[in-house]
Design an enzyme around this catalytic site. Structure first.
Site, PDB file in Angstrom:
ATOM      1  N   GLU B  50       0.975  -1.139  -0.076  1.00  0.00           N
ATOM      2  CA  GLU B  50       0.025   0.005   0.129  1.00  0.00           C
ATOM      3  C   GLU B  50       0.681   1.320  -0.114  1.00  0.00           C
ATOM      4  OE1 GLU B  50      -0.697  -2.672   2.230  1.00  0.00           O
ATOM      5  OE2 GLU B  50      -2.662  -3.240   1.962  1.00  0.00           O
ATOM      6  N   PHE B 112     -12.068  -6.267  13.593  1.00  0.00           N
ATOM      7  CA  PHE B 112     -10.890  -6.921  12.842  1.00  0.00           C
ATOM      8  C   PHE B 112     -10.624  -5.966  11.727  1.00  0.00           C
ATOM      9  CE2 PHE B 112      -9.449  -9.229   9.045  1.00  0.00           C
ATOM     10  CZ  PHE B 112      -8.220  -9.575   9.319  1.00  0.00           C
ATOM     11  N   GLN B 113      -9.183  -5.795  11.452  1.00  0.00           N
ATOM     12  CA  GLN B 113      -8.806  -4.587  10.772  1.00  0.00           C
ATOM     13  C   GLN B 113      -9.374  -3.278  10.765  1.00  0.00           C
ATOM     14  OE1 GLN B 113      -8.304  -6.282   6.612  1.00  0.00           O
ATOM     15  NE2 GLN B 113      -6.525  -7.204   7.124  1.00  0.00           N
ATOM     16  N   LYS B 162     -17.682  -0.068   5.088  1.00  0.00           N
ATOM     17  CA  LYS B 162     -18.052  -1.005   4.036  1.00  0.00           C
ATOM     18  C   LYS B 162     -19.443  -1.134   3.924  1.00  0.00           C
ATOM     19  CE  LYS B 162     -17.294  -5.837   2.696  1.00  0.00           C
ATOM     20  NZ  LYS B 162     -16.601  -7.149   2.854  1.00  0.00           N
ATOM     21  N   MET B 474      24.579   8.773   3.608  1.00  0.00           N
ATOM     22  CA  MET B 474      24.482  10.011   3.857  1.00  0.00           C
ATOM     23  C   MET B 474      24.528   9.652   5.677  1.00  0.00           C
ATOM     24  SD  MET B 474      24.360  13.245   3.468  1.00  0.00           S
ATOM     25  CE  MET B 474      23.289  13.538   1.977  1.00  0.00           C
TER      26      MET B 474
END
Lengths: 156, 564
Positions: B50, B112-113, B162, B474
């Site tokens: 993602e 969940f999630q 959802k 760096m």
């Protein structure tokens, strides 16, 4: 730069998250909040927030700009000429001298607002500085609990 | 017309003219993906993480100038996207990111999630929404695109539960937005603009300080014209590379921590800073009290909060650079005398001759700067260059001949390692006819290396040039200078086989240890039409110079490149 106290009025859309956006801004950028009050403006979809903060001139300027940058912010008023009021509730034991407490509250635009079996609740509403004096004065009557409202303000 | 929330999202994306969406499906966003499956109006590009989806949308937006769109699921899908949001937020990139959320009835139950997406993203989005009611979804989608691209652009998150994507309701996509609390000011205050013009006419050593805002507002032409008619010298920030054009004699170079001598001295000695779309970042200013100490400041920015945030400003102008600079030119055109600044230009020219931006090339080992110059010679203005974060990024900014805006894409503000490759994928999608080259390091590239698969699958021939010094370069450089050479966890000697890694994912790989091998590999990559790794073994201990130590004054630069 010198640190100053400022009262900032913010008119925002009264929608979800808006208080979190404002308080999150202060937390995320390290600005100080002394008091914050918020309530809907009657007959509109807006809310009015009053924030008392401290910072140097550059910080105060950034605070007002960052507040304004929030999408739900309609206007930001940062003014030194504000009429400020604060309210306080104080709970005293019933054994204290109620007439003295009544007289004290009256001097600060207040009075006894509730009497229970073991306690009385008194209130005062005045300028923030005077509210401090009032709280100091209540000490001799052994206050059990003190709740301040935070400052509300209006531009003159 | 009645339709589901998921269909509304599809319809809004189409109505906004979006042709590419980057994303990754998951439980809470599945209704929307089901509708993506059924449509043919836009292409969805499946990244393999993602974070990469958001960076790809960001690279697409920066290369094309359009709003980038990414789609992720709830919970970990969203949290993976946060770095992408923060990267785009810091560099003011217009994005709309749509995330799935658990159903309304589950919000707040640690489902969940489930994660508080609007809470987490509040500080790294321009604005965000949690949709509470399908009735507000069309308006929110319209506002999201409008807010992302208007004013100071930025990412907007729309978090959609959802059940709302499954619910059916009437859909009318609004033709315009009604946002009384959000009205960006584009025009600029005429009185201030006039005063600023007078200040320019009075100045002896004016300096154009150009920032990423010039690129974002597509104001390159008008800014070049201002420089042209006035013959005022200019410096660019990291985000403005390409604005003036590499061969423009008025361009002193890039200023800041790794700016060249002439640019940093120009800023230290100017008597009038004309800041266009720049924000006085600490990597640019060094010690603030010494920054442009002798100068008055004209500050033009679309975001009022940027003005006088860090330095005192004498001529604050809130507005769009196109409009403001056009008005400035109107005031100056008849009156400005370019010869007035001749002495100033001569001084800066002498500074540049005294300490030009350079490096010591070698026949024994490839110098990273040589690689950058070589790529510039081969593809120059034709290529889009992205980068990750670190030494390679600074060398690219210093040594690549950028000729146009949107040619140089990098995570300047947030400094996100792992940005370059997915951003290059997005840029390649936006510019299918251009070569897209990601200049990266052996540290950064591994942070989104899974995108080899995305590039292969979609036949996106992104070339990754890995300037490989087997160090987190760096940080190693800072350890050399400021930590007594204690190389804590920066030695990256243990490495994958880069060639095989690229090949395993359907790409091409080249290991390069000589200049001739590099030329051959680059030619092959440019011809090959495949995602490519060119693993270039470069001088391990090369440093990025000049360097202004953090917090130091801009005029105190470490200049010398020691012969190794």
């Amino acid at each position: 730069m010198e640190t100053v106290r400022r009262v900032i009025s913010v008119v925002v859309l009264n929608e979800a998250q808006v208080l979190a956006r404002v308080s999150g801004l202060f937390a995320g950028r390290g600005y100080n909040i002394e008091t914050l009050t918020v309530a809907p403006i009657p007959e509109t979809d807006l809310s009015h927030m009053t924030i008392v903060t401290r910072g140097n001139q550059r910080v105060i300027e950034q605070i007002t700009k960052q507040l304004h940058k929030l999408i739900p912010t309609l206007k930001v008023i940062e003014h030194s000429e504000m009429v400020e009021k604060e309210m306080v509730l104080v709970k005293f034991p019933i054994e204290e001298k109620l007439s003295d407490i009544q007289a004290l509250c009256a001097a600060y635009n207040g009075g006894i607002v509730n009497v229970g079996e073991n306690m009385v609740i008194a209130m005062a509403a005045d300028e923030p500085v005077r509210i401090k004096h009032f709280i100091t004065a209540t000490k001799r009557y052994n206050p059990i609990e003190i709740v301040r409202s935070g400052v509300v303000a209006m531009e003159r | 017309m009645k339709m589901s929330g998921a269909q509304m999202i599809i319809e809004a994306i189409i109505a906004e003219g979006v042709t590419k969406v980057f994303g990754y499906p998951g439980g809470a966003i599945m209704n929307v993906y089901d509708e993506i499956y059924k449509q043919n109006d836009f292409e969805h590009i499946l990244t393999r993480h993602e974070q990469a989806a958001v960076h790809a949308a960001d690279g697409y937006a920066r290369a094309s100038g359009d709003v980038g769109v990414a789609m992720v699921t709830s919970g970990p899908g969203f949290t993976n996207a946060v770095t992408g949001l923060a990267t785009a937020y810091t560099d003011s990139v217009p994005l709309v990111v749509i995330s799935g959320q658990v159903p309304l009835s589950l919000i707040g139950t640690d489902g969940f999630q489930e994660v508080d997406a609007v809470g987490i993203s509040r500080a790294c989005t321009k604005h965000n929404y949690l949709v509470h009611d399908i009735a507000e979804l069309p308006r929110i989608l319209k506002e999201a695109f409008y807010i992302a691209r208007s004013g100071r652009p930025g990412p907007v998150l729309v978090d959609v539960p959802k059940d709302i994507t499954g619910e059916i309701a009437e859909f009318v996509y609004p033709s315009d937005v009604h946002l009384p609390t959000y009205k960006p000011n584009y025009k600029g205050n005429d009185r201030q603009i006039k005063k600023a013009a007078e200040a320019i006419l009075k100045a002896k050593k004016p300096l154009l300080y150009l920032g990423g805002g010039v690129v974002l507002s597509n104001a390159t032409d008008v800014v070049r014209r201002l420089a042209e008619i006035s013959q005022m010298p200019a410096v660019e920030t990291l985000m403005a590379r390409g604005v003036m054009g590499a061969d423009n004699p008025l361009l002193m170079g890039m200023l800041g921590m790794h700016g060249n001598y002439a640019s940093n001295m120009a800023m230290s000695e100017t008597d009038l800073v004309i800041s266009l779309g720049a924000r006085f970042d600490d990597r640019v200013t060094g010690k603030l009290s010494e920054f442009a100490k002798y100068a008055d400041v004209i500050h033009v920015d679309i975001d009022p909060a940027n003005i006088a945030k860090l330095v005192d400003v004498d001529y604050p102008i809130v507005g769009d650079i196109n409009i403001v600079v056009e008005k400035l030119i109107g005031h100056l055109e008849e009156r400005i005398k370019p010869e007035r600044y001749q002495v100033w230009r001569d001084i800066l020219k002498r500074y540049d001759e005294l300490h030009p931006l350079t490096y010591h090339d070698s026949d024994e080992v490839i110098k990273p700067q040589w690689v950058i110059e070589r790529i510039g010679e081969k593809v120059g203005a034709d290529a889009v260059i992205t980068s990750d974060v670190g030494q390679h990024q600074m060398w690219a900014a210093q040594f690549y001949p950028f000729d146009r805006p949107r040619q140089w894409i990098n995570s300047g503000g947030l400094g996100t390692m792992g940005y370059g490759f997915p951003a290059a994928i997005g840029a390649q999608v936006a510019c299918p006819d251009k070569h897209v080259i990601n200049i990266t390091g052996d540290g950064s590239i591994l942070m989104n290396v899974q995108e080899l698969v995305t590039a292969s699958e979609n036949k996106l021939p992104v070339i990754n040039v890995i300037l490989n010094n087997h160090f987190l370069g760096m940080v190693r450089q800072w350890q050399t200078f400021f930590y007594d050479k204690r190389y804590a966890e920066t030695d990256l000697s243990y490495q994958p086989n880069w060639k095989l890694l690229a090949e395993a994912c359907g790409g091409a790989g080249y290991d390069v240890t000589t200049k001739a091998e590099f030329d051959a590999a680059l030619d092959a990559a440019l011809e090959g039409g495949k995602v490519t790794f060119i693993n270039v073994a470069v001088d391990r201990l090369e440093n990025v110079l000049p360097m202004v130590p953090a917090g130091g004054a801009l005029y105190n630069m470490l200049l010398e490149h020691k012969e190794s």
